[in-house]
Write a protein that holds these residues in place. Structure first.
Motif, PDB file in Angstrom:
ATOM      1  N   LEU A 124     112.525  75.780  22.794  1.00  0.00           N
ATOM      2  CA  LEU A 124     112.638  76.091  24.222  1.00  0.00           C
ATOM      3  C   LEU A 124     111.312  76.568  24.792  1.00  0.00           C
ATOM      4  O   LEU A 124     110.934  76.217  25.920  1.00  0.00           O
ATOM      5  CB  LEU A 124     113.724  77.157  24.430  1.00  0.00           C
ATOM      6  N   ALA A 125     110.584  77.374  23.993  1.00  0.00           N
ATOM      7  CA  ALA A 125     109.271  77.825  24.462  1.00  0.00           C
ATOM      8  C   ALA A 125     108.304  76.655  24.579  1.00  0.00           C
ATOM      9  O   ALA A 125     107.468  76.611  25.493  1.00  0.00           O
ATOM     10  CB  ALA A 125     108.722  78.882  23.499  1.00  0.00           C
ATOM     11  N   ALA A 126     108.412  75.667  23.668  1.00  0.00           N
ATOM     12  CA  ALA A 126     107.535  74.491  23.736  1.00  0.00           C
ATOM     13  C   ALA A 126     107.829  73.669  24.983  1.00  0.00           C
ATOM     14  O   ALA A 126     106.921  73.096  25.597  1.00  0.00           O
ATOM     15  CB  ALA A 126     107.708  73.638  22.480  1.00  0.00           C
ATOM     16  N   ILE A 127     109.109  73.597  25.359  1.00  0.00           N
ATOM     17  CA  ILE A 127     109.465  72.849  26.565  1.00  0.00           C
ATOM     18  C   ILE A 127     108.806  73.467  27.793  1.00  0.00           C
ATOM     19  O   ILE A 127     108.380  72.758  28.721  1.00  0.00           O
ATOM     20  CB  ILE A 127     110.995  72.791  26.718  1.00  0.00           C
ATOM     21  N   ALA A 128     108.688  74.787  27.810  1.00  0.00           N
ATOM     22  CA  ALA A 128     108.083  75.457  28.967  1.00  0.00           C
ATOM     23  C   ALA A 128     106.630  75.056  29.163  1.00  0.00           C
ATOM     24  O   ALA A 128     106.110  75.118  30.280  1.00  0.00           O
ATOM     25  CB  ALA A 128     108.196  76.972  28.800  1.00  0.00           C
ATOM     26  N   PHE A 129     105.953  74.654  28.095  1.00  0.00           N
ATOM     27  CA  PHE A 129     104.545  74.273  28.201  1.00  0.00           C
ATOM     28  C   PHE A 129     104.351  72.880  28.807  1.00  0.00           C
ATOM     29  O   PHE A 129     103.276  72.584  29.317  1.00  0.00           O
ATOM     30  CB  PHE A 129     103.885  74.314  26.819  1.00  0.00           C
ATOM     31  N   ILE A 130     105.355  72.009  28.721  1.00  0.00           N
ATOM     32  CA  ILE A 130     105.163  70.630  29.183  1.00  0.00           C
ATOM     33  C   ILE A 130     105.903  70.319  30.468  1.00  0.00           C
ATOM     34  O   ILE A 130     105.696  69.247  31.043  1.00  0.00           O
ATOM     35  CB  ILE A 130     105.599  69.621  28.098  1.00  0.00           C
ATOM     36  N   ILE A 131     106.780  71.233  30.906  1.00  0.00           N
ATOM     37  CA  ILE A 131     107.474  70.941  32.161  1.00  0.00           C
ATOM     38  C   ILE A 131     106.501  71.084  33.320  1.00  0.00           C
ATOM     39  O   ILE A 131     105.466  71.731  33.217  1.00  0.00           O
ATOM     40  CB  ILE A 131     108.697  71.866  32.350  1.00  0.00           C
ATOM     41  N   GLY A 132     106.843  70.492  34.408  1.00  0.00           N
ATOM     42  CA  GLY A 132     105.942  70.475  35.554  1.00  0.00           C
ATOM     43  C   GLY A 132     105.147  69.179  35.580  1.00  0.00           C
ATOM     44  O   GLY A 132     105.149  68.390  34.630  1.00  0.00           O
ATOM     45  N   ARG A 133     104.467  68.988  36.673  1.00  0.00           N
ATOM     46  CA  ARG A 133     103.737  67.733  36.852  1.00  0.00           C
ATOM     47  C   ARG A 133     102.339  68.012  37.379  1.00  0.00           C
ATOM     48  O   ARG A 133     102.179  68.684  38.397  1.00  0.00           O
ATOM     49  CB  ARG A 133     104.487  66.823  37.837  1.00  0.00           C
ATOM     50  N   ASN A 134     101.354  67.514  36.662  1.00  0.00           N
ATOM     51  CA  ASN A 134      99.973  67.633  37.110  1.00  0.00           C
ATOM     52  C   ASN A 134      99.621  66.440  37.989  1.00  0.00           C
ATOM     53  O   ASN A 134      99.999  65.298  37.685  1.00  0.00           O
ATOM     54  CB  ASN A 134      99.022  67.691  35.920  1.00  0.00           C
ATOM     55  N   ARG A 135      98.884  66.686  39.018  1.00  0.00           N
ATOM     56  CA  ARG A 135      98.476  65.622  39.937  1.00  0.00           C
ATOM     57  C   ARG A 135      96.954  65.516  39.903  1.00  0.00           C
ATOM     58  O   ARG A 135      96.264  66.439  40.334  1.00  0.00           O
ATOM     59  CB  ARG A 135      98.974  65.910  41.356  1.00  0.00           C
ATOM     60  N   TYR A 136      96.483  64.391  39.357  1.00  0.00           N
ATOM     61  CA  TYR A 136      95.048  64.142  39.276  1.00  0.00           C
ATOM     62  C   TYR A 136      94.726  62.809  39.938  1.00  0.00           C
ATOM     63  O   TYR A 136      95.585  61.942  40.121  1.00  0.00           O
ATOM     64  CB  TYR A 136      94.573  64.073  37.815  1.00  0.00           C
ATOM     65  N   ARG A 137      93.478  62.665  40.253  1.00  0.00           N
ATOM     66  CA  ARG A 137      92.906  61.360  40.615  1.00  0.00           C
ATOM     67  C   ARG A 137      91.682  61.183  39.741  1.00  0.00           C
ATOM     68  O   ARG A 137      90.678  61.875  39.896  1.00  0.00           O
ATOM     69  CB  ARG A 137      92.546  61.293  42.090  1.00  0.00           C
ATOM     70  N   ILE A 138      91.779  60.269  38.776  1.00  0.00           N
ATOM     71  CA  ILE A 138      90.751  60.126  37.737  1.00  0.00           C
ATOM     72  C   ILE A 138      90.076  58.768  37.881  1.00  0.00           C
ATOM     73  O   ILE A 138      90.745  57.744  38.062  1.00  0.00           O
ATOM     74  CB  ILE A 138      91.372  60.275  36.331  1.00  0.00           C
ATOM     75  N   GLU A 139      88.773  58.777  37.791  1.00  0.00           N
ATOM     76  CA  GLU A 139      87.977  57.559  37.848  1.00  0.00           C
ATOM     77  C   GLU A 139      87.216  57.394  36.533  1.00  0.00           C
ATOM     78  O   GLU A 139      86.564  58.325  36.068  1.00  0.00           O
ATOM     79  CB  GLU A 139      86.977  57.616  39.018  1.00  0.00           C
ATOM     80  N   LEU A 140      87.335  56.222  35.934  1.00  0.00           N
ATOM     81  CA  LEU A 140      86.618  55.872  34.710  1.00  0.00           C
ATOM     82  C   LEU A 140      85.537  54.867  35.061  1.00  0.00           C
ATOM     83  O   LEU A 140      85.818  53.828  35.656  1.00  0.00           O
ATOM     84  CB  LEU A 140      87.577  55.279  33.671  1.00  0.00           C
ATOM     85  N   ASP A 141      84.306  55.181  34.688  1.00  0.00           N
ATOM     86  CA  ASP A 141      83.181  54.324  35.059  1.00  0.00           C
ATOM     87  C   ASP A 141      82.277  54.146  33.848  1.00  0.00           C
ATOM     88  O   ASP A 141      81.910  55.127  33.190  1.00  0.00           O
ATOM     89  CB  ASP A 141      82.403  54.937  36.225  1.00  0.00           C
ATOM     90  N   LEU A 142      81.941  52.896  33.546  1.00  0.00           N
ATOM     91  CA  LEU A 142      80.976  52.578  32.491  1.00  0.00           C
ATOM     92  C   LEU A 142      79.676  52.155  33.144  1.00  0.00           C
ATOM     93  O   LEU A 142      79.670  51.351  34.085  1.00  0.00           O
ATOM     94  CB  LEU A 142      81.494  51.459  31.590  1.00  0.00           C
ATOM     95  N   ALA A 143      78.567  52.706  32.650  1.00  0.00           N
ATOM     96  CA  ALA A 143      77.270  52.340  33.218  1.00  0.00           C
ATOM     97  C   ALA A 143      77.036  50.842  33.091  1.00  0.00           C
ATOM     98  O   ALA A 143      76.554  50.197  34.024  1.00  0.00           O
ATOM     99  CB  ALA A 143      76.154  53.126  32.524  1.00  0.00           C
ATOM    100  N   TYR A 144      77.388  50.270  31.948  1.00  0.00           N
ATOM    101  CA  TYR A 144      77.280  48.830  31.714  1.00  0.00           C
ATOM    102  C   TYR A 144      78.503  48.396  30.927  1.00  0.00           C
ATOM    103  O   TYR A 144      78.889  49.032  29.942  1.00  0.00           O
ATOM    104  CB  TYR A 144      76.012  48.467  30.941  1.00  0.00           C
ATOM    105  N   THR A 145      79.106  47.298  31.354  1.00  0.00           N
ATOM    106  CA  THR A 145      80.239  46.746  30.609  1.00  0.00           C
ATOM    107  C   THR A 145      79.797  45.742  29.561  1.00  0.00           C
ATOM    108  O   THR A 145      80.636  45.248  28.812  1.00  0.00           O
ATOM    109  CB  THR A 145      81.222  46.074  31.574  1.00  0.00           C
ATOM    110  N   ARG A 146      78.497  45.445  29.517  1.00  0.00           N
ATOM    111  CA  ARG A 146      77.953  44.527  28.515  1.00  0.00           C
ATOM    112  C   ARG A 146      76.649  45.098  27.979  1.00  0.00           C
ATOM    113  O   ARG A 146      75.717  45.324  28.751  1.00  0.00           O
ATOM    114  CB  ARG A 146      77.720  43.128  29.113  1.00  0.00           C
ATOM    115  N   VAL A 147      76.612  45.331  26.672  1.00  0.00           N
ATOM    116  CA  VAL A 147      75.415  45.864  26.026  1.00  0.00           C
ATOM    117  C   VAL A 147      75.142  45.039  24.780  1.00  0.00           C
ATOM    118  O   VAL A 147      76.018  44.331  24.263  1.00  0.00           O
ATOM    119  CB  VAL A 147      75.582  47.357  25.656  1.00  0.00           C
ATOM    120  N   VAL A 148      73.910  45.142  24.286  1.00  0.00           N
ATOM    121  CA  VAL A 148      73.522  44.466  23.050  1.00  0.00           C
ATOM    122  C   VAL A 148      73.805  45.399  21.883  1.00  0.00           C
ATOM    123  O   VAL A 148      73.671  46.634  22.007  1.00  0.00           O
ATOM    124  CB  VAL A 148      72.036  44.066  23.090  1.00  0.00           C
ATOM    125  N   VAL A 149      74.195  44.838  20.755  1.00  0.00           N
ATOM    126  CA  VAL A 149      74.527  45.648  19.593  1.00  0.00           C
ATOM    127  C   VAL A 149      73.352  46.567  19.257  1.00  0.00           C
ATOM    128  O   VAL A 149      72.190  46.168  19.268  1.00  0.00           O
ATOM    129  CB  VAL A 149      74.886  44.741  18.401  1.00  0.00           C
TER     130      VAL A 149
END
Length: 464
Positions: A124-149
């Motif tokens: 029951l205590a573990a459930i208290a840690f995960i209830i609720g809802r976080n609201r984020y806006r996350i952006e993932l950006d790669l400097a280059y999507t193609r690189v040389v090995v």
């Protein structure tokens, strides 16, 4: 004298289209329905008992399949979200808690009951840690999507708080291929922005899937773990190492006239012979001197030419290489040749033991080479030559790539399978070998130790 009341009777009006009355149409329709019913009953009587049983089984199976689909949808929609956050350790604690309570109540052991109650309180205590809802806006950006090995690829995640209330600390995870990048996200106030930069090692040629970015919340003990995905995955292409070849691309047959064939045509570049004029021939091709000498019109006849086609073949069989580094070097050599052919605007086809790779642009070719892997169950060097001969019979230059296990005898056998008009060059990669060029009949056998030897080998090919 009393008269009987008159009764209004209506006769069916004739139908303007058919000329029959409505009543007759009704009787006809009824008759047709009766005929259809009798026909269905006759067909039903003619069916064998086995056919009836089979149809009944098929119907029952369809009902069962429909019920199973509904049950599966209900499980995914209702049950799975409830049990998904439970970790392996959480399942162990849950089973132990239930078993302790049941055994304690049945046996009257207070110790087991206390253990069960403690486990229930912990859950029951573990459930208290995960209830609720976080609201984020996350952006993932790669400097280059193609690189040389060997180059380092950089990525950045930017997290915006999209809630009107403070958000509790959480963990942000970014899967990178089979690895996992993890970041601690502190407590965020409304409008806060958090940014993290991470580096992706590219020690080998591959196609990495970066993301999706997910937020993770869980209890300190590790019983429950709730994760939410916030972005789509991004592909990172790790290209093979290539070298710059000479602009003239020696050995690639960069000719403007193309390759002559035995097919004759009335208009082309390669002159073949003269023939008598036939009504409808283009007068521009009349040879006036010969016409004056023979006393009748003569026209030029040409050999049809075709544009040069370069076919690059790569064996992906593990038996054709003595070391995995030879395979990587062979891919680098093929990529270097393919890039130069694209720059020279040649018609290019790339064939591997698994299939044909896209080669319309240099970027598409390198992207495809990034995902090439071993094919131990596929055919070897000779079968690759046979595939090229069958699928690309019009190639004017054929370059095959393999490892140290390819000997001159195997090269001779491969030559017999390839088109006779094609110029054939075989590149064998031998770890630590010095570059050398060896003629085997009309085939040039090039041995290389690294991709940096390729420009020197190509200059040697041009002199043959």
């Amino acid at each position: 004298m009393t008269q009987a009341p008159a009764r209004a009777t209506s006769t069916p009006a004739p139908d303007p289209d058919t000329g029959t009355s409505t009543g007759s149409s009704t009787r006809t329709a009824t008759g047709s329905a009766s005929d259809t019913t009798r026909l269905r009953r006759a067909v039903e009587r003619e069916r064998t008992p086995m056919q009836r049983v089979r149809d009944r089984i098929v119907g029952e199976e369809s009902v069962v399949a429909e019920g199973a689909a509904r049950a599966s949808a209900w499980l995914r929609r209702v049950v799975w979200p409830a049990i998904e956050p439970i970790t392996g350790f959480g399942w162990a604690v849950l089973v132990g808690t239930v078993a302790s309570l049941v055994a304690g109540l049945m046996l009257g052991w207070k110790e087991l009951i206390v253990i069960g109650i403690a486990g229930a309180l912990l859950l029951l205590a573990a459930i208290a840690f995960i209830i609720g809802r976080n609201r984020y806006r996350i952006e993932l950006d790669l400097a280059y999507t193609r690189v040389v090995v060997g180059e380092r690829a950089l990525g950045r995640i930017e997290i915006h708080s999209a809630s009107q209330k403070p958000l509790l600390p959480a963990t942000i995870e970014v899967p990178v291929g089979r690895a996992l990048a993890s970041f601690h996200l502190p407590r965020m106030q409304p409008g806060d922005v958090h940014e993290d930069v991470f580096a992706i090692p590219t020690s080998r040629r591959t196609i990495l899937q970066v993301g999706p970015v997910r937020s993770v919340r869980g209890d300190p003990v590790g019983l429950l773990r709730r994760q939410v995905k916030w972005t789509d995955p991004v592909e990172l292409f790790v290209h093979p190492k290539t070298v710059q070849l000479d602009e003239t691309a020696p050995g690639l047959i960069r000719d403007l006239e193309g390759i002559t064939t035995r097919d004759l045509t009335n208009s082309d570049i390669a002159f073949h012979a003269l023939r008598d004029y036939v009504a409808g021939d283009d007068r521009r091709y009349i040879h006036w001197k010969s016409s004056a000498r023979t006393g009748q019109l003569m026209v030029r006849q040409f050999e049809q030419t075709r544009r040069s086609v370069l076919a690059l073949g790569l064996s992906t069989s593990i038996d054709d290489y003595a070391d995995p580094l030879e395979f990587e070097t062979a891919i680098s050599i093929l990529g270097s040749l393919g890039i130069q052919a694209v720059r020279d605007e040649m018609d290019l086809v790339v064939q591997t033991s698994r299939g044909t790779l896209p080669a319309t642009t240099g970027k598409r070719l390198l992207d495809a080479l990034s995902g090439v892997d071993w094919s131990p169950r596929h055919d070897r060097f000779l079968d690759l030559a046979a595939t090229i001969a069958r699928q690309h019979a019009g190639a004017s230059v054929i370059m095959l790539h393999a490892g140290a296990t390819i000997d001159p005898a195997l090269v001779r056998r491969a030559r017999t399978l390839l088109p006779t008009q094609a110029r054939v060059i075989v590149f064998t990669v031998v770890k630590g070998a010095k570059p050398r060029l060896q003629p085997i009949g009309d085939v040039a056998l090039a041995t290389l130790g690294s991709v940096s030897d390729l420009p020197r080998i190509m200059r040697g090919v041009a002199l043959q």
